[in-house]
Structure formats: C-alpha cells, structure tokens
Design a protein around this motif. Structure first.
Motif, mmCIF file in Angstrom:
data_model
loop_
_atom_site.group_PDB
_atom_site.id
_atom_site.type_symbol
_atom_site.label_atom_id
_atom_site.label_comp_id
_atom_site.label_asym_id
_atom_site.label_seq_id
_atom_site.Cartn_x
_atom_site.Cartn_y
_atom_site.Cartn_z
ATOM 1 N N LEU A 169 1.334 181.811 9.157
ATOM 2 C CA LEU A 169 2.677 181.203 9.153
ATOM 3 C C LEU A 169 2.583 179.697 9.360
ATOM 4 C CD1 LEU A 169 4.850 183.766 11.140
ATOM 5 C CD2 LEU A 169 4.522 183.532 8.679
ATOM 6 N N GLY A 170 1.592 179.249 10.119
ATOM 7 C CA GLY A 170 1.399 177.805 10.312
ATOM 8 C C GLY A 170 1.118 177.105 8.999
ATOM 9 N N LEU A 171 0.355 177.773 8.108
ATOM 10 C CA LEU A 171 0.075 177.185 6.790
ATOM 11 C C LEU A 171 1.342 177.078 5.948
ATOM 12 C CD1 LEU A 171 -3.340 178.854 5.777
ATOM 13 C CD2 LEU A 171 -2.889 176.476 6.454
ATOM 14 N N VAL A 172 2.233 178.073 6.086
ATOM 15 C CA VAL A 172 3.512 178.009 5.356
ATOM 16 C C VAL A 172 4.284 176.764 5.762
ATOM 17 C CG1 VAL A 172 5.746 179.122 5.023
ATOM 18 C CG2 VAL A 172 3.660 180.503 5.056
ATOM 19 N N VAL A 173 4.315 176.521 7.079
ATOM 20 C CA VAL A 173 5.044 175.349 7.589
ATOM 21 C C VAL A 173 4.364 174.062 7.127
ATOM 22 C CG1 VAL A 173 5.769 174.140 9.669
ATOM 23 C CG2 VAL A 173 5.883 176.631 9.570
ATOM 24 N N ALA A 174 3.010 174.022 7.221
ATOM 25 C CA ALA A 174 2.290 172.806 6.849
ATOM 26 C C ALA A 174 2.435 172.506 5.357
ATOM 27 C CB ALA A 174 0.817 172.941 7.235
ATOM 28 N N ALA A 176 4.916 173.042 3.509
ATOM 29 C CA ALA A 176 6.251 172.512 3.187
ATOM 30 C C ALA A 176 6.292 170.995 3.266
ATOM 31 C CB ALA A 176 7.282 173.108 4.143
ATOM 32 N N ALA A 177 5.288 170.394 3.930
ATOM 33 C CA ALA A 177 5.265 168.933 4.060
ATOM 34 C C ALA A 177 4.905 168.255 2.745
ATOM 35 C CB ALA A 177 4.275 168.517 5.146
ATOM 36 N N ALA A 264 11.555 177.392 4.284
ATOM 37 C CA ALA A 264 10.390 177.731 5.120
ATOM 38 C C ALA A 264 10.782 178.703 6.221
ATOM 39 C CB ALA A 264 9.795 176.452 5.713
ATOM 40 N N VAL A 265 11.978 178.515 6.806
ATOM 41 C CA VAL A 265 12.454 179.432 7.854
ATOM 42 C C VAL A 265 12.592 180.852 7.298
ATOM 43 C CG1 VAL A 265 14.424 180.007 9.329
ATOM 44 C CG2 VAL A 265 13.605 177.644 9.203
ATOM 45 N N ALA A 266 13.151 180.966 6.095
ATOM 46 C CA ALA A 266 13.335 182.292 5.483
ATOM 47 C C ALA A 266 11.986 182.980 5.256
ATOM 48 C CB ALA A 266 14.097 182.164 4.172
ATOM 49 N N VAL A 267 11.006 182.217 4.759
ATOM 50 C CA VAL A 267 9.677 182.797 4.519
ATOM 51 C C VAL A 267 9.029 183.226 5.832
ATOM 52 C CG1 VAL A 267 7.342 182.313 3.669
ATOM 53 C CG2 VAL A 267 9.342 181.506 2.383
ATOM 54 N N VAL A 268 9.182 182.366 6.867
ATOM 55 C CA VAL A 268 8.589 182.678 8.166
ATOM 56 C C VAL A 268 9.215 183.933 8.763
ATOM 57 C CG1 VAL A 268 8.436 181.885 10.570
ATOM 58 C CG2 VAL A 268 7.795 180.361 8.702
ATOM 59 N N LEU A 269 10.536 184.081 8.636
ATOM 60 C CA LEU A 269 11.212 185.272 9.155
ATOM 61 C C LEU A 269 10.668 186.527 8.482
ATOM 62 C CD1 LEU A 269 14.948 184.134 9.484
ATOM 63 C CD2 LEU A 269 13.458 184.940 11.322
ATOM 64 N N LEU A 270 10.499 186.477 7.163
ATOM 65 C CA LEU A 270 10.009 187.639 6.421
ATOM 66 C C LEU A 270 8.572 187.986 6.810
ATOM 67 C CD1 LEU A 270 10.299 189.775 4.196
ATOM 68 C CD2 LEU A 270 9.622 188.015 2.535
ATOM 69 N N PRO A 283 6.578 190.293 19.763
ATOM 70 C CA PRO A 283 7.966 189.820 19.611
ATOM 71 C C PRO A 283 8.181 188.441 20.247
ATOM 72 C CG PRO A 283 7.944 192.134 20.228
ATOM 73 C CD PRO A 283 6.525 191.659 20.332
ATOM 74 N N GLY A 284 7.579 188.207 21.392
ATOM 75 C CA GLY A 284 7.722 186.904 22.051
ATOM 76 C C GLY A 284 7.139 185.786 21.220
ATOM 77 N N GLU A 285 5.977 186.050 20.589
ATOM 78 C CA GLU A 285 5.354 185.024 19.739
ATOM 79 C C GLU A 285 6.229 184.722 18.526
ATOM 80 O OE1 GLU A 285 0.567 185.619 20.486
ATOM 81 O OE2 GLU A 285 1.611 186.962 19.091
ATOM 82 N N LEU A 286 6.832 185.768 17.951
ATOM 83 C CA LEU A 286 7.702 185.544 16.798
ATOM 84 C C LEU A 286 8.922 184.718 17.191
ATOM 85 C CD1 LEU A 286 8.392 185.973 13.855
ATOM 86 C CD2 LEU A 286 9.496 188.153 14.496
ATOM 87 N N VAL A 287 9.536 185.045 18.331
ATOM 88 C CA VAL A 287 10.699 184.280 18.793
ATOM 89 C C VAL A 287 10.303 182.826 19.055
ATOM 90 C CG1 VAL A 287 12.368 183.981 20.670
ATOM 91 C CG2 VAL A 287 11.937 186.260 19.731
ATOM 92 N N ALA A 288 9.177 182.622 19.733
ATOM 93 C CA ALA A 288 8.711 181.266 20.017
ATOM 94 C C ALA A 288 8.397 180.528 18.724
ATOM 95 C CB ALA A 288 7.471 181.311 20.918
ATOM 96 N N PHE A 289 7.764 181.242 17.769
ATOM 97 C CA PHE A 289 7.407 180.637 16.491
ATOM 98 C C PHE A 289 8.662 180.157 15.762
ATOM 99 C CE2 PHE A 289 5.721 180.040 12.344
ATOM 100 C CZ PHE A 289 4.352 179.878 12.481
ATOM 101 N N ILE A 290 9.659 181.065 15.689
ATOM 102 C CA ILE A 290 10.898 180.707 14.982
ATOM 103 C C ILE A 290 11.637 179.586 15.710
ATOM 104 C CG2 ILE A 290 13.157 181.561 14.278
ATOM 105 C CD1 ILE A 290 11.812 184.281 13.797
ATOM 106 N N THR A 291 11.642 179.638 17.057
ATOM 107 C CA THR A 291 12.307 178.587 17.829
ATOM 108 C C THR A 291 11.652 177.234 17.579
ATOM 109 O OG1 THR A 291 12.858 180.193 19.561
ATOM 110 C CG2 THR A 291 13.024 177.866 20.135
ATOM 111 N N LEU A 292 10.316 177.212 17.590
ATOM 112 C CA LEU A 292 9.606 175.955 17.323
ATOM 113 C C LEU A 292 9.839 175.489 15.885
ATOM 114 C CD1 LEU A 292 6.242 176.659 19.178
ATOM 115 C CD2 LEU A 292 7.948 174.939 19.780
ATOM 116 N N LEU A 293 9.856 176.446 14.954
ATOM 117 C CA LEU A 293 10.109 176.076 13.557
ATOM 118 C C LEU A 293 11.500 175.486 13.404
ATOM 119 C CD1 LEU A 293 9.327 176.014 10.598
ATOM 120 C CD2 LEU A 293 10.065 178.393 10.397
ATOM 121 N N LEU A 294 12.483 176.116 14.058
ATOM 122 C CA LEU A 294 13.851 175.572 13.972
ATOM 123 C C LEU A 294 13.941 174.183 14.590
ATOM 124 C CD1 LEU A 294 15.949 178.774 14.791
ATOM 125 C CD2 LEU A 294 15.733 177.614 12.576
#
Length: 598
Positions: A169-174, A176-177, A264-270, A283-294
């Motif tokens: 998921l980090g690569l997905v975010v990177a 997008a740059a 990118a948020v939509a892809v990360v959620l999926l 679940p905690g990592e996913l919530v933290a991941f999405i929170t940081l992404l947002l």
C-alpha cells in the motif's frame, strides 16, 4: 509592459534576494520551524496511538489499558493544537514586520530615484508594486512558504511510515506522487506567464483609475466621461480575460490534485480490506494507514494553491526588485557650504534627457547670478526654462558643464543641504491631502527648524494667501488631494508661501504668478520684492510685470542664453525679446515706460 521596462523572469532567485529581510526575525523563524516539525510529528503519532488502542485494549477487551492510551491521544491532540496556535501567533508578527520593512524601504528608494525615473514609469504601476505585489509576497511568506516546507516534510515522512507499515500500500501512495510532480512542473511554467500579465494589467488599471480621479475636472469640463469610462472598461475587460485564463488554468490543476489522492484512498481501502481478510494487516494497522493517508490529502490538494501563491510571490518579487535594482543616478556628495550666500553660476551647461542623449535641450548655458540678485529667465515655450531651473536643486543633473552654488559644484554638495539652500515654487503647484498648515511647512524640518506662527503669517502675507483663514477650520483645514478644492490661483499662492517659508538662500519661481489676477499679482510682486532683496532669485517670466521683479534678464533661445541685460536695454536692442513681451503691453512705449519705472 506599460512602463517600457524589460520584463524579468520570475524565479526563486527573486524571492531569495529578499532573504535579508528575514534576518531580524530569525528567532521567530526558528520557533515556527520547531512548532511545525512538532506538529507533523504529533499528526503521525496520533494515528499510531489509535492503532495501539484498536489492536490492544479494544481487541483484547482490556478496558483498564484503554484509559491511559485514550488520555495519551487526547494529550497529543491538545499539544498539537497548542503548537498550531504558537506557530500562527509568531508567524503573524514576523510576516507583518517583513511586509512593513519592505514597504518602508521601497518607498524610501522611490524617493531617492531621480525625476527621469518617475517620468518613465506610470504611477499606477508603482502603486501596484507598493500595495498588491507586497501583499502577494506577505501571503506567500506567511502561508505558502511555511506550508510548502511543512507539506513536503509531512508527505515524505508519512510516506516512509506507510511503506514501513505495509509496503504494497505504501507503493500505491508513493506512485501517486509521479503524476503530481509532472502536472506541477507543467502548471508552474504556464502559471508564471499569466500571473505576470495579470499583475502588469492591474498596474495599468490602477493608472487609469488614478488619472480619472486626478483629472476629473478636465474630464467633466470636456464632457469626456464616457470616453474615459470606455478606456477604463476596456482595460478592466482585458484584466478580466487574463484573470479568467489564470482561473481556468488553476481550476484544471486543482481538480487533478483532488482526484489523484482521493483515487489513492479508494485503492488503499480496497487493497487494505483484502490485506486484513488475508491476515496481512491488523484492523488497527488499516485504520492507522487510512488515517495517515487521509492526512496527506490536504498537503497534496493544497499544492495547487501553494504553487499558485509561490508564482505570484516570485513574480511580485521580480517586479519589486525592478525598482530596487534601479540605482539612483543623482547621489549627493559630502560637502556643505559653511556660510551660504546664494551665489549661483551656470558654467557651459549642457543637458539632454537620458533616453535621448543626442538631443540637447540646453547647450553651453552660461549665467552668473550674484548673491542677493534676481535674474528673470525669459524665452519662448519649449526653450528649456523650467529644465534650467531644475538643475539648481538637482531634480536633474547636467550632462555637460556644471552648476555651482557659492563656488561648489552642486553634485558635490549633500543633497539635503542643497535642497535646504534652494526652494522652488512651480507653475503647476502640487498640494497634498493634508492640512493647509502642513502643506505650508513642508519645506521646513519640524525637528531641526520648526516654523513659528509669525513666520507662517509672514509667508502668507507675501503670497497674498490669507484666504486660508477663511477656510472652515483655518490653517487646520484639510486640503483635498491635489488641492482641487482650491482655485488655480489659490494653489499657486499656497505653493509660493511654502517656498518663501523655507527661507532659502536661492529662490526659484517657475512662472509662479501665471494664475493670478492683475490686482493680486501686483500685491504679490510688491511683497516679493522685499523677499527677493534678501535672497538670490531665479524667476521664469512670461509677463513684463514679472520681469520687473528682476535686476537683470536672461533671454533663452533654442536652449542657450543669447542675451543678458536689464529689461530696458534688451527691449531696445533685442527684437526677439521685444516680441516675446509684446503681448503683455499695448505698445512698446508702454514697456519702455515700465522699464524706465523699473
């Protein structure tokens, strides 16, 4: 560009050259930087605490461990809010101080620049630089520059954290740059051009607005309101069209900046949901991941605003530096006249305007004005009389020869000292939007040599300007801009009183009595004789009555002085002089009589 100045490319170097203004605010900058870095760290720490809460107490059902972690998250949130407040509080003082100092230095520099500079530049262009452009620099220094640094730091650190948490998921975010960087580079190149056009057109529009206000009497008297309105409307429409080009360009860019991070948020959620399902993420990592992404959505989405702001600031800085880079061509020396007498000499003086060096306005002018003597300068329109008088206080500098006061070249004298020795009353008087008293005492430094009430009254008497006492609040009455609330003759008399009150050693009168009626002119001339008896006078004259104030007359023809003598002598021997003054008398005999009476 309307100022005929070379258009300079805007760039980071333009803002960088203003870095000296940041040095007095170094401590504030350090506090801002620390608060910003702390805020970024806390914005990352809070989602990680949330991850710990979800994967720990909530998953394990350990309510005892929930309270400390919840209090920790709350404390971090409060601390983050405090750092935001601290940063903004420190930032406001520093940025406003920066703008104030640049504005002060810019205005002071404009005062040092010669008349030739001000003759070339439109006043609206100068006004837009002192107001609109400095505001653009302040906005970027106070918001854009700070958030550009914060956002880059936040995006970099958060992306690193996301790659560490779950690298797919980090690569997905990177990734997008990449489109964001490409789009930003294309946007920047196009935006800088349209931004410069908008700022120049704002200056042109300000010029038209100012000219419409200053020249309202002329516009109304000729019934040309519709004509100037059409000119203003055409300039406004041009500015509107360019501004809309700027808006359309920004809108396209900002739309892409909104779409990319949201995609990118939509892809990360999926992919994140699939990762949790496969046990690769908690679940905690996913919530933290999405929170940081947002938390990256705002830094990325704001990039368009910040880049637009930076381009406007760099363009504004380039426009401001055009003025700062203009070196004053008239610089004072370090000499002063210990015991000034007011002896003025023009020695083989030549003058040409800087943009037309081959066309001499004055050539080989020689004139000696002894202390206490008054010389009338007579010549046809356009022969250079006003220019010759402007050389004494160094409103312009000679291009050949020299002008001396008491034997010292005026270019060697301290400028402030020279302009205390010389006072000028112009044919077109300039009055300022201040009280009548302030206009009168403008030529006297209130800290060094304040003007007393008796001196003010004497100057008013000489200029026959006692009408100021009939104004609603007397001398304290505020005179409108350019003195339009007064008649032409009243403005001339106030300007004359101002020059007299300065108590100069050399008094220059540039056809100062042209707007006076015959009766008032006679009274002013009678009083002026007493003043001129104690000072050196250079009087530009078109009337025989004004010529009679002088001890000698100098005839200026085709840019050079051809004859010097007394009034009667020139009338008898110089036909050109006789023709110039013929319109002011019924016949030559009257002028001979006037000359004899003189």
């Amino acid at each position: 560009m309307s100022t005929n100045q070379p258009e300079q490319p805007a760039g980071v170097s333009s803002l960088w050259r203003l870095r000296g203004y940041l040095r007095p605010h170094a401590l504030a900058l350090v506090v801002m930087a620390l608060a910003s870095v702390g805020g970024v760290a806390l914005s990352i720490a809070i989602p990680l605490v949330t991850k710990a809460i979800i994967d720990g107490p909530i998953t394990d059902g350990d309510l005892g461990a929930l309270l400390p972690l919840g209090l920790l998250a709350l404390g971090l949130g409060v601390l983050e809010a405090f750092l935001v407040w601290l940063r903004r509080w420190v930032q406001s003082g520093a940025v406003l101080g920066l703008e104030t100092q640049i504005r002060h230095d810019l205005y002071a520099h404009l005062q040092r620049l010669p008349m030739a500079f001000h003759a070339r530049w439109q006043s609206g262009q100068l006004l837009s630089r002192v107001t609109t452009d400095l505001s653009a620099i302040r906005r970027f220094a106070g918001f854009g520059l700070l958030f550009l640094c914060i956002n880059i730091l936040q995006v970099t650190v958060v992306t690193g954290v996301l790659l560490h948490m779950y690298w797919p998921l980090g690569l997905v975010v990177a990734s997008a740059a990449i489109p964001i960087v490409v789009l930003s580079m294309r946007f920047e190149k196009r935006y800088v051009v349209v931004s410069r056009r908008v700022q120049d057109e704002q200056g042109d529009l300000a010029t038209l607005a100012e000219e419409g206000a200053v020249g309202i009497r002329v516009i109304k008297s000729f019934g040309r309101a519709e004509h100037v309105s059409r000119q203003y409307e055409a300039a406004a429409r041009t500015l509107h069209g360019t501004s809309m080009d700027k808006v359309r360009l920004s809108a396209k860019f900002w739309t892409f900046l909104e779409v990319i991070p949201n995609g990118a948020v939509a892809v990360v959620l999926l992919l994140g949901a699939l990762g949790v399902g496969r046990g690769e993420l908690t679940p905690g990592e996913l919530v933290a991941f999405i929170t940081l992404l947002l938390s990256l959505v705002w830094p990325v989405a704001s990039l368009g605003v910040i880049l637009a702001m930076s381009q406007e600031a760099m363009t504004a800085a380039a426009r401001v530096l055009e003025i700062f880079d203009t070196e004053p061509t008239i610089v004072g020396g370090d000499r002063v006249v210990a015991e000034p007498r007011g002896h003025v000499r023009f020695e083989h003086v030549d003058f040409a305007f800087p943009d037309e060096p081959e066309r001499l306005v004055l050539r080989d002018v020689n004139l000696d004005i002894r202390p206490g003597e008054t010389v009338a300068l007579v010549g046809a329109t356009g022969t250079g009389k006003t220019m010759l008088t402007s050389l004494v206080p160094r409103l312009y500098d000679v291009t050949g020869g020299r002008v001396t006061v008491d034997g010292v070249d005026v270019r060697e004298l301290d400028l402030a000292h020279l302009r205390r020795l010389v006072a000028t009353a112009f044919e077109e008087p300039t009055l300022f939007s201040m009280s009548a008293r302030e206009n009168l005492t403008l030529g006297r430094d209130p800290l060094v040599d304040p003007a007393g009430n008796d001196e003010v009254e004497q100057a008013l008497e000489v200029a026959q300007a006692g009408f100021v006492h009939d104004l609603p609040w007397g001398l304290d009455t505020r005179i409108g801009e350019q003195g339009h609330s007064l008649s032409g003759g009243q403005r001339q008399r106030l300007a004359l009183a101002r020059a007299v009150l300065a108590e100069p050693k050399v008094l220059v009168l540039d056809d100062t009595l042209s707007a006076l009626d015959v009766h008032t002119e006679a009274l002013v001339e009678e009083a002026l004789r007493r003043v001129l008896a104690e000072t050196t006078g250079l009087v530009v004259a078109h009337r025989a009555s004004t010529v009679l104030l002088a001890d000698r007359v100098a005839l200026l023809q085709d840019g050079t002085i051809t004859h010097v003598g007394d009034h009667r002598e020139l009338l008898e021997t110089v036909p050109a002089y006789r023709e110039l003054l013929a319109a002011d008398a019924e016949d030559p005999a009257d002028q001979h009589g006037a000359g004899a009476r003189a």
